[in-house]
Design a protein around this motif. Structure first.
Motif, PDB file in Angstrom:
ATOM      1  N   GLN A  47      13.305  -5.674  15.262  1.00 35.56           N
ATOM      2  CA  GLN A  47      13.328  -4.264  14.901  1.00 35.56           C
ATOM      3  C   GLN A  47      14.705  -3.880  14.371  1.00 35.56           C
ATOM      4  O   GLN A  47      15.701  -4.504  14.719  1.00 35.56           O
ATOM      5  CB  GLN A  47      13.023  -3.394  16.123  1.00 35.56           C
ATOM      6  N   HIS A  49      17.536  -1.056  14.543  1.00 32.59           N
ATOM      7  CA  HIS A  49      17.943   0.010  15.467  1.00 32.59           C
ATOM      8  C   HIS A  49      19.251   0.645  15.016  1.00 32.59           C
ATOM      9  O   HIS A  49      19.982   0.072  14.214  1.00 32.59           O
ATOM     10  CB  HIS A  49      18.164  -0.570  16.869  1.00 32.59           C
ATOM     11  N   ASN A  59      23.014   6.647  22.584  1.00 32.79           N
ATOM     12  CA  ASN A  59      21.579   6.341  22.553  1.00 32.79           C
ATOM     13  C   ASN A  59      21.303   5.262  21.526  1.00 32.79           C
ATOM     14  O   ASN A  59      21.960   5.204  20.488  1.00 32.79           O
ATOM     15  CB  ASN A  59      20.775   7.595  22.178  1.00 32.79           C
ATOM     16  N   ARG A  61      18.017   3.623  19.308  1.00 36.04           N
ATOM     17  CA  ARG A  61      16.611   3.843  18.962  1.00 36.04           C
ATOM     18  C   ARG A  61      16.249   3.063  17.713  1.00 36.04           C
ATOM     19  O   ARG A  61      17.103   2.757  16.871  1.00 36.04           O
ATOM     20  CB  ARG A  61      16.331   5.325  18.762  1.00 36.04           C
ATOM     21  N   GLN A  62      14.970   2.763  17.605  1.00 34.21           N
ATOM     22  CA  GLN A  62      14.454   2.105  16.414  1.00 34.21           C
ATOM     23  C   GLN A  62      14.466   3.096  15.267  1.00 34.21           C
ATOM     24  O   GLN A  62      14.201   4.286  15.450  1.00 34.21           O
ATOM     25  CB  GLN A  62      13.035   1.604  16.665  1.00 34.21           C
TER      26      GLN A  62
END
Length: 137
Positions: A47, A49, A59, A61-62
């Motif tokens: 993925q 990110h 944080n 996140r994708q």
């Protein structure tokens, strides 16, 4: 129209479920492209990110829709910023070895890249590694 260099990942522990990948992508073409993910034999999923500070908290996140690689520009995936996440790791990555990852781009398609495996905690590719190149037209 993509030049890929400096690809590296870090050594992992045998039971570690995730790992990170870092690479520099230069788009020498006239149109933007997007890094949308990839595949690797050692991981169930690759993925894209990003890490960002939100309300004073880091944080990760994708990135939905992929990471834009603007025409005529260079984008660096590095620790603390944009990076690849190797999810569902099926084997440990051993320092001093290499790992093959196929990056998937919206326009350029599949590009096979050799990632150097650096020590745990490394912030850059090992200096002696110069085979982490991939090109797409």
């Amino acid at each position: 129209d993509l030049e890929i260099s400096g690809a590296f990942t870090r050594a992992t522990l045998p039971s570690q479920p995730v790992g990170g990948g870092y690479v520099t992508i230069t788009n020498t073409g006239d149109a933007e492209d997007r890094l949308i993910g990839g595949t690797a034999d050692f991981a169930g999923e690759v993925q894209v990110h990003e890490m960002a500070v939100v309300n004073d908290v880091m944080n990760m996140r994708q990135i939905g829709g992929g990471l834009v690689i603007p025409a005529g520009e260079t984008v660096t995936l590095e620790p603390g910023g944009y990076h690849l996440m190797f999810m569902g790791m099926q084997e440990a990555l051993l320092e001093g070895h290499t790992a093959t990852v196929t990056l998937e781009f919206e326009r350029a398609g599949s590009v096979e890249v050799t990632f150097a495996i650096a020590p745990i905690g490394a912030r850059a590719a090992p200096e002696e590694h110069d085979c982490a190149h991939g090109e797409a037209e």
